[in-house]
Design a protein around this motif. Structure first.
Motif, PDB file in Angstrom:
ATOM      1  N   SER B 451       0.771  -1.169   0.049  1.00  0.00           N
ATOM      2  CA  SER B 451      -0.203  -0.169  -0.031  1.00  0.00           C
ATOM      3  C   SER B 451       0.616   1.352   0.028  1.00  0.00           C
ATOM      4  O   SER B 451       0.159   2.241  -0.754  1.00  0.00           O
ATOM      5  CB  SER B 451      -0.998  -0.141   1.113  1.00  0.00           C
ATOM      6  OG  SER B 451      -0.368   0.362   2.121  1.00  0.00           O
ATOM      7  N   ASP B 452       1.751   1.411   0.796  1.00  0.00           N
ATOM      8  CA  ASP B 452       2.384   2.704   1.113  1.00  0.00           C
ATOM      9  C   ASP B 452       3.545   3.275   0.019  1.00  0.00           C
ATOM     10  O   ASP B 452       3.865   4.656   0.346  1.00  0.00           O
ATOM     11  CB  ASP B 452       2.819   2.928   2.413  1.00  0.00           C
ATOM     12  CG  ASP B 452       1.641   2.598   3.317  1.00  0.00           C
ATOM     13  OD1 ASP B 452       0.362   2.445   2.786  1.00  0.00           O
ATOM     14  OD2 ASP B 452       1.783   2.677   4.402  1.00  0.00           O
ATOM     15  N   HIS B 453       4.198   2.289  -0.504  1.00  0.00           N
ATOM     16  CA  HIS B 453       5.618   2.853  -1.209  1.00  0.00           C
ATOM     17  C   HIS B 453       5.294   3.117  -2.723  1.00  0.00           C
ATOM     18  O   HIS B 453       6.335   3.410  -3.541  1.00  0.00           O
ATOM     19  CB  HIS B 453       6.673   1.895  -0.891  1.00  0.00           C
ATOM     20  CG  HIS B 453       6.809   1.695   0.805  1.00  0.00           C
ATOM     21  ND1 HIS B 453       6.992   2.760   1.448  1.00  0.00           N
ATOM     22  CD2 HIS B 453       6.435   0.663   1.307  1.00  0.00           C
ATOM     23  CE1 HIS B 453       6.854   2.267   2.738  1.00  0.00           C
ATOM     24  NE2 HIS B 453       6.681   1.066   2.637  1.00  0.00           N
ATOM     25  N   GLY B 454       4.343   2.717  -3.276  1.00  0.00           N
ATOM     26  CA  GLY B 454       4.171   2.874  -4.825  1.00  0.00           C
ATOM     27  C   GLY B 454       4.966   2.260  -5.450  1.00  0.00           C
ATOM     28  O   GLY B 454       5.338   0.979  -5.301  1.00  0.00           O
ATOM     29  N   ALA B 455       5.852   2.739  -6.321  1.00  0.00           N
ATOM     30  CA  ALA B 455       6.967   2.034  -7.073  1.00  0.00           C
ATOM     31  C   ALA B 455       8.191   1.851  -6.760  1.00  0.00           C
ATOM     32  O   ALA B 455       8.879   1.441  -7.259  1.00  0.00           O
ATOM     33  CB  ALA B 455       6.488   2.570  -8.660  1.00  0.00           C
ATOM     34  N   ASN B 456       8.338   2.713  -5.750  1.00  0.00           N
ATOM     35  CA  ASN B 456       9.855   2.908  -5.106  1.00  0.00           C
ATOM     36  C   ASN B 456       9.731   3.255  -3.598  1.00  0.00           C
ATOM     37  O   ASN B 456       8.989   4.242  -3.194  1.00  0.00           O
ATOM     38  CB  ASN B 456      10.564   3.752  -5.824  1.00  0.00           C
ATOM     39  CG  ASN B 456      11.926   4.128  -5.255  1.00  0.00           C
ATOM     40  OD1 ASN B 456      12.666   2.957  -5.004  1.00  0.00           O
ATOM     41  ND2 ASN B 456      12.399   5.246  -4.702  1.00  0.00           N
ATOM     42  N   ARG B 457      10.366   2.451  -2.733  1.00  0.00           N
ATOM     43  CA  ARG B 457      10.326   2.783  -1.544  1.00  0.00           C
ATOM     44  C   ARG B 457      11.455   3.675  -1.031  1.00  0.00           C
ATOM     45  O   ARG B 457      12.550   3.428  -1.431  1.00  0.00           O
ATOM     46  CB  ARG B 457      10.208   1.510  -0.571  1.00  0.00           C
ATOM     47  CG  ARG B 457      10.243   1.886   0.988  1.00  0.00           C
ATOM     48  CD  ARG B 457      10.194   0.666   1.809  1.00  0.00           C
ATOM     49  NE  ARG B 457      11.209  -0.131   1.706  1.00  0.00           N
ATOM     50  CZ  ARG B 457      12.516  -0.024   2.254  1.00  0.00           C
ATOM     51  NH1 ARG B 457      12.602   1.051   3.077  1.00  0.00           N
ATOM     52  NH2 ARG B 457      13.600  -0.804   2.024  1.00  0.00           N
ATOM     53  N   LEU B 458      11.271   4.704  -0.252  1.00  0.00           N
ATOM     54  CA  LEU B 458      12.424   5.570   0.118  1.00  0.00           C
ATOM     55  C   LEU B 458      12.983   4.767   1.468  1.00  0.00           C
ATOM     56  O   LEU B 458      12.532   3.991   2.095  1.00  0.00           O
ATOM     57  CB  LEU B 458      11.906   6.881   0.857  1.00  0.00           C
ATOM     58  CG  LEU B 458      11.407   7.887  -0.237  1.00  0.00           C
ATOM     59  CD1 LEU B 458      10.969   9.118   0.158  1.00  0.00           C
ATOM     60  CD2 LEU B 458      12.520   8.361  -1.425  1.00  0.00           C
ATOM     61  N   GLY B 459      14.354   4.995   1.391  1.00  0.00           N
ATOM     62  CA  GLY B 459      15.259   4.461   2.785  1.00  0.00           C
ATOM     63  C   GLY B 459      14.272   4.944   4.029  1.00  0.00           C
ATOM     64  O   GLY B 459      13.882   6.129   4.242  1.00  0.00           O
ATOM     65  N   ALA B 460      14.541   4.058   4.969  1.00  0.00           N
ATOM     66  CA  ALA B 460      14.177   4.129   6.170  1.00  0.00           C
ATOM     67  C   ALA B 460      12.525   4.441   6.510  1.00  0.00           C
ATOM     68  O   ALA B 460      12.114   4.700   7.397  1.00  0.00           O
ATOM     69  CB  ALA B 460      14.757   5.498   7.049  1.00  0.00           C
ATOM     70  N   SER B 461      11.730   3.864   5.329  1.00  0.00           N
ATOM     71  CA  SER B 461      10.480   3.903   5.284  1.00  0.00           C
ATOM     72  C   SER B 461       9.676   2.367   5.493  1.00  0.00           C
ATOM     73  O   SER B 461       8.403   2.396   6.196  1.00  0.00           O
ATOM     74  CB  SER B 461       9.847   4.418   3.994  1.00  0.00           C
ATOM     75  OG  SER B 461      10.038   5.959   4.143  1.00  0.00           O
ATOM     76  N   ALA B 462      10.707   1.712   5.314  1.00  0.00           N
ATOM     77  CA  ALA B 462      10.133   0.337   5.564  1.00  0.00           C
ATOM     78  C   ALA B 462       9.766   0.071   7.122  1.00  0.00           C
ATOM     79  O   ALA B 462       8.698  -0.325   7.489  1.00  0.00           O
ATOM     80  CB  ALA B 462      10.829  -0.737   5.217  1.00  0.00           C
ATOM     81  N   LEU B 463      10.765   0.494   7.915  1.00  0.00           N
ATOM     82  CA  LEU B 463      10.544   0.278   9.557  1.00  0.00           C
ATOM     83  C   LEU B 463       9.253   0.969   9.797  1.00  0.00           C
ATOM     84  O   LEU B 463       8.401   0.381  10.617  1.00  0.00           O
ATOM     85  CB  LEU B 463      11.689   0.591  10.218  1.00  0.00           C
ATOM     86  CG  LEU B 463      13.156  -0.177   9.692  1.00  0.00           C
ATOM     87  CD1 LEU B 463      14.246   0.263  10.592  1.00  0.00           C
ATOM     88  CD2 LEU B 463      13.044  -1.550  10.000  1.00  0.00           C
TER      89      LEU B 463
END
Lengths: 227, 659, 252
Positions: B451-463
């Motif tokens: 749901s939250d990261h679209g097509a690319n996740r920014l660093g430090a956003s998974a946690l």
């Protein structure tokens, strides 16, 4: 005994503290024992030494402490025995290959064996001196009219293999202390980067000097350095 | 079932979550005691959800395949966790975190979810600190921050290079507290192998006790899949060896749509592959890009050692191409730039598939500040080096040690060699605003959802997302469903649906042992990984994807004819575990390629070679592809595509530029 | 690029399950590369065993980057092998010589029963944590994170203690199979932080009681655990745990 203190004494850390505190108590005894026995090095035919020995034998406080000492010693030994049995149970199958020297000192891992050697030595030692002094009686008096424990020492340390046993006992003691001294402080929770070197230095010095002085007694008498 | 209901609350994006929280249905404490929740997975999302739900009074069962919940792969996250605290007074705000995440995700994430994530981000830091998580601090006793890719503020909280570990241990301690209180039943070394549905509603799971091999049936009023990502479909990835898609895949086959399966994050800073024996890739934290400079020689095929190449002959290509963000461009951009240089022949190291990450400039710079601090006016070069090294060691020491351990090279003396590697999957089970999948009663949290990261996740956003879902989202949103479940009595597990589900699992296990083939499970996994990496990796094209689909199908057939699973079903048998996981990867791989084929644009981690600008940047097609691709399994290896249109109301959709 | 040319003789503990006895089995491996990790060498061995139709060696592993704490091999008499401060998965074959014989055993402790081959059950650690290795703060109870300044020195010390990965190398190497380094690391982490003060007394007593109940041995301060800990957890923590425990017993 309250439940808390019973639980405490049965806990792993409680048992460890018992080992540490009784150990330190026995260390304090070693200091007194070593100090008084070193009177033989006055080389006065044992006069000073016998004064000290008489004082120790007759002083009621010391006599009372003798019981405490035995309680401390036996507690130290029994606790060690229990711990050893428990620790063996904690690893029912041993490693085929355990490289202990990679991470610890042999004497740290051999406190049980060193302690057993010390116990054997102690039996011999008590039979030589304590039993005679307390029960079977000493052979006469010295020039000052004191009981002549010194004469017993001369008698005992005239035999070479007795000297060997005593020196071996002192070496065991040295290694036992080398681990036991700093270990007691760690057990009490005295571990601080600032003071650890001090504890280690004092401990090492004590572990070498005290057993060395003890070992010199039979050697000096056997060799005739003190008469 | 064909219509996707995202259940996004009405109103301004800033108000959706607070309004939702005050209007969502509640379950009273007495009823909570009789509602059972199954949580699969014990990482950040799973542990935090399980602990929070148990604290609220629900009866919770947690399953993990590892020997302890503390070993879930969240533990390996190094760099940090974002939160819009604005402790650095550098202009951060909930809106900026929201904006950066949407932009970082290349405008392929759902606005409402991301805004909620940004809103709760600050609470996560509070919660973790209260739990005793030792986040890094300044000398004044306040929390410290650093920068991460794709942002221009310092909002990343960290605990040296072990942020994931510390956050997970915090969540794990909260979980174990509930285990100790009897509110959570913990099932370690248990692997979920099937979802049990009754009338299309999730009612429980079938799990295998990995030690005895026994299959167990567990009922739950709701099932939460917190099972992480599926990056291991590539065989070589930064994921743990055991990370797998099985739970999510079983759910998918039971009706849960799979969202954006092709969105894969390739992390730019990993230690390059050293040989065929390689079993996994090791990440070097993105935080290293704070201070490290990335370069390749200006001359193609340069064989000189790094330190022999003079400054003017080095191409700091990220700083050259993206002056505004420099070495801190988002991951997808940095990865592609590295691949571009290596493909053009500028790569370094024995394999020529690596670029340098250089700390010399940082060591010099820190050396000078340190010398100044110590009042040394004319420091020698050697002093500068020693001081600089000390500072770098304090900041990144454990990462440098790790690098040296693996490569045998000292990164303080020679630049590190790095290359991109599969790291995270933005895709996952499609969920609505409540985090519920298309199967009622079944939820997906953390990396397992899309749901939250679209097509690319920014660093430090998974946690941040894992903990947001577990601590602050699911405890509210699950009420919306469970409030209607208070009359459902626990269903006995001798119900035919449980019997049938267990039999399906048993049949598959029997099938594995019956094949008695000649090749190991790993053999097939490696071949699948190679197909995926070559044709559905950092760059994709139509021809390659069509080939890949055919190759995966053929490989799958071969697997089911020739795999050898040793041992028996009723014992601890890691080979059997792997076989089940690889069987699912062999199906997922095909869907990933189909999704990549369908998405005729480049966005974030999905780069179609046919769709790029003249400068080689990703060319997005908002007119035709501003949607979430949600795939429905229609049985027999076919799928139907459903589209959830993405509406951008709070943020103006624009081309992403880091120049 | 591919395999190397080291020859290694492996003596590996094989044990079918908890109920059967085990023994060391010998395997010959050729073409081992010095760049392989120790576990990748086991992958090679297992691949060979599977192709021959034999049972591969079961061993715990997961992240393979030294942080999850799953891997747990006792290699040539030492947990995680001959190098200090690494886990088995971080150990590389370049730490060995061509022609070496390597003995690999599981962690051995009554509290860590063998499940199969080199895999042991370490759930005792979880049960100890469940008895107090936490701060009781329900989700949503927390105050602003910066409202509680923590001196950097304390925060750093707490972090160093918290770095424990729960692998059990301390227990494995201790001649007494004592778990005190593990338990003390958690007690220390929480005792050093202001957040941990409220439950300090109960934590020390309950965690130590559970540790004892699990059948771990007693600490005799040999210091082996500190040397073998892949994360460098210090003996200072055990001393701190002792203090915590004494104070707890004096207070309550």
């Amino acid at each position: 005994m309250s439940n808390t203190s019973k639980n405490f004494l049965q806990s792993s850390i409680g048992k460890k503290l018992v080992m540490g505190l009784t150990g330190l108590f026995l260390i304090s005894f070693l200091v007194v024992h070593c100090f008084l026995n070193a009177f033989i090095f006055f080389n006065d035919g044992g006069l000073m030494f016998n004064v000290g020995a008489m004082f120790m034998a007759k002083n009621p406080l010391i006599r009372a402490m003798e019981y405490v000492l035995f309680i401390g010693l036996i507690w130290h030994m029994v606790q060690a025995l229990i711990l050893t049995i428990e620790n063996n149970k904690a690893r029912p199958i041993n490693y085929a290959y355990h490289n202990g020297s990679a991470n610890s000192k042999w004497y740290s891992r051999s406190m049980g064996i060193l302690g057993t050697l010390l116990l054997l030595f102690l039996i011999v030692h008590l039979a030589h001196f304590w039993v005679k002094s307390r029960f079977t009686g000493l052979p006469g008096e010295d020039a000052n009219g004191n009981e002549n424990l010194y004469a017993v020492m001369q008698q005992v340390f005239a035999i070479w293999w007795v000297v060997v046993i005593y020196v071996t006992g002192c070496i065991s003691l040295a290694y036992h202390l080398l681990h036991g001294f700093p270990s007691a402080f760690q057990t009490m929770g005295w571990n601080h980067p600032k003071y650890n070197p001090l504890i280690l230095k004092v401990g090492t010095a004590f572990s070498i000097i005290v057993p060395l002085i003890f070992a010199l007694m039979p050697i000096a008498m056997f060799a005739g350095w003190v008469k | 079932m064909s219509k996707l209901e995202s259940k996004i609350p009405e109103g301004n994006v800033e108000q959706k979550w607070s309004k939702y929280k005050s209007s969502v249905a509640l379950v009273n404490p007495a009823n909570k005691r009789s509602l059972e929740i199954i949580v699969v997975g014990s990482g950040l999302a799973g542990s935090s959800a399980a602990a929070s739900l148990a604290e609220m009074g629900y009866k919770v069962k947690v399953f993990c395949f590892q020997d302890s919940p503390r070993r879930a792969h969240s533990i390996a996250a190094q760099g940090g966790i974002n939160a819009a605290k604005n402790y650095q007074n550098d202009g951060d705000s909930t809106y900026r975190l929201f904006y950066d995440t949407i932009k970082g995700g290349d405008y392929r994430a759902r606005e409402a979810n991301v805004h909620r994530l940004a809103e709760v981000s600050a609470n996560i830091i509070d919660q973790c600190v209260a739990q005793g998580v030792p986040l890094a601090r300044e000398y004044g006793g306040m929390l410290s921050n650093r920068s991460f890719g794709g942002t221009q503020v310092q909002r990343t909280f960290y605990a040296a290079g072990q942020t994931g570990q510390q956050l997970l241990l915090g969540a794990y301690s909260a979980l174990e507290r509930q285990v100790g209180l009897g509110a959570v039943e913990m099932y370690s070394r248990h692997e979920m192998l099937e979802v049990v549905t009754i009338d299309g509603v999730a009612r429980g799971i079938i799990a295998r006790d990995l030690i005895s091999g026994k299959l167990e049936r567990h009922f739950g009023h709701a099932v939460l899949l917190c099972t992480g990502g599926y990056g291991n479909v590539f065989y070589l990835s930064t994921n743990a060896m055991g990370s797998n898609v099985t739970a999510a895949w079983k759910a998918h086959k039971k009706g849960a749509f799979f969202g954006n399966p092709c969105y894969t994050q390739i992390h730019p800073t990993c230690i390059p592959v050293s040989g065929d024996h390689q079993s996994k890739l090791t990440l070097m934290s993105e935080s290293l890009r704070n201070d490290g400079r990335i370069w390749v020689p200006k001359k193609a095929g340069d064989t000189r050692k790094a330190n022999e190449i003079p400054e003017e002959e080095r191409d700091y290509y990220l700083e050259r191409r993206y002056p505004a963000f420099g070495n801190l461009v988002p991951r997808d951009v940095a990865s592609r730039a590295a691949k571009e240089r290596c493909d053009a022949g500028f790569g370094v190291g024995a394999s020529k598939m690596a670029v340098y990450l250089d700390y010399k400039a940082a060591i010099d710079r820190y050396g000078k500040t340190q010398a100044k601090k110590l009042g040394i006016d004319n420091p020698t070069a050697e002093q500068l080096r020693v001081f600089g090294k000390q500072v770098v060691e304090e900041k990144y020491g454990n990462l440098f040690e790790m690098y040296e351990q693996i490569t045998g090279e000292n990164p303080y003396e020679v630049p590190m060699r790095i290359y991109p590697a599969v790291h995270y999957t933005m895709g996952g089970l499609w969920v609505d605003y409540n985090l519920m999948t298309t199967v009622p009663g079944m939820y997906a949290l953390g990396e397992a959802n899309f749901s939250d990261h679209g097509a690319n996740r920014l660093g430090a956003s998974a946690l941040m997302q894992g903990l947001a879902d577990g601590y602050f989202v699911i405890p509210y949103t699950i009420g919306a469903y469970l409030a209607n479940e208070i009359r459902t009595k626990a269903i006995p597990t001798d119900h035919e649906a449980f019997v049938k589900a267990e039999k399906e699992v048993q049949d598959q296990i029997n099938k594995f042992f019956a094949i008695k083939g000649t090749k190991s499970v790993d053999h097939f996994h490696k071949r699948l990984g190679k197909i995926m990496w070559d044709k559905c990796g950092m760059a994709r094209n139509e021809k390659g994807l069509i080939e890949a689909i055919a190759e995966i199908r053929a490989l799958r057939d071969e697997f089911w004819k020739d795999v050898r699973v040793t041992g028996t079903a009723d014992e601890f048998n890691p080979e059997l575990e792997k076989a089940g996981r690889v069987a699912d990867f062999l199906e997922l791989g095909e869907l990933m390629c189909m999704d990549a084929l369908n998405r005729k644009e480049s966005c974030g981690g999905h780069f179609r070679e046919e769709y790029q600008t003249e400068e080689g940047e990703a060319n997005r097609d908002d007119a035709n592809f501003a949607y979430v691709a949600a795939w429905q399994s229609t049985g027999n290896g076919s799928w139907e595509l459903h589209k959830e249109e993405l509406k951008f109301e709070a943020i103006k959709i624009a081309a992403r530029s880091y120049k | 690029m591919s395999s190397g040319n080291m020859k290694i003789t492996l003596k590996v503990w094989r044990q079918r399950n908890a109920k059967t006895n085990g023994q060391l089995a010998t395997y010959q491996l050729n073409d081992i590369s010095p760049d392989m990790s120790f576990l990748e060498m086991f992958d090679v061995l297992n691949e060979q065993l599977i192709v021959k139709g034999e049972d591969p060696v079961a061993f715990d592993h997961d992240c393979r980057e030294g942080i999850c704490g799953a891997c747990s091999m006792f290699i040539n008499g030492r947990p995680h092998g001959p190098k200090n401060k690494v886990t088995t998965c971080q150990l590389h074959m370049r730490s060995f010589k061509d022609g070496d014989t390597i003995v690999v055993e599981p962690w051995r402790a009554a509290a860590f029963p063998v499940i199969k081959d080199l895999t042991v059950d370490r759930s005792a650690f979880d049960r100890i944590i469940a008895k107090g290795g936490y701060i009781s703060v329900n989700t949503g109870n927390a105050q602003d994170a910066n409202s509680l300044p923590i001196p950097k020195v304390d925060a750093d010390k707490a972090f160093e203690a918290a770095a424990c990965i729960g692998c059990g190398a301390c227990v494995a190497t201790c001649k007494n199979s004592s778990a005190m380094l593990f338990v003390s690391a958690k007690i220390s982490q929480l005792a050093l932080l202001p957040q941990g003060q409220v439950e300090r007394v109960a934590r020390a007593k309950n965690m130590v009681a559970q540790m004892d109940a699990e059948g771990f041995g007693n600490c005799t301060n040999t210091g082996a655990c500190e040397v073998e800990c892949p994360k460098g957890i210090s003996l200072e923590n055990i001393a701190r745990m002792n203090r915590e425990f004494y104070v707890a017993n004096l207070k309550d």
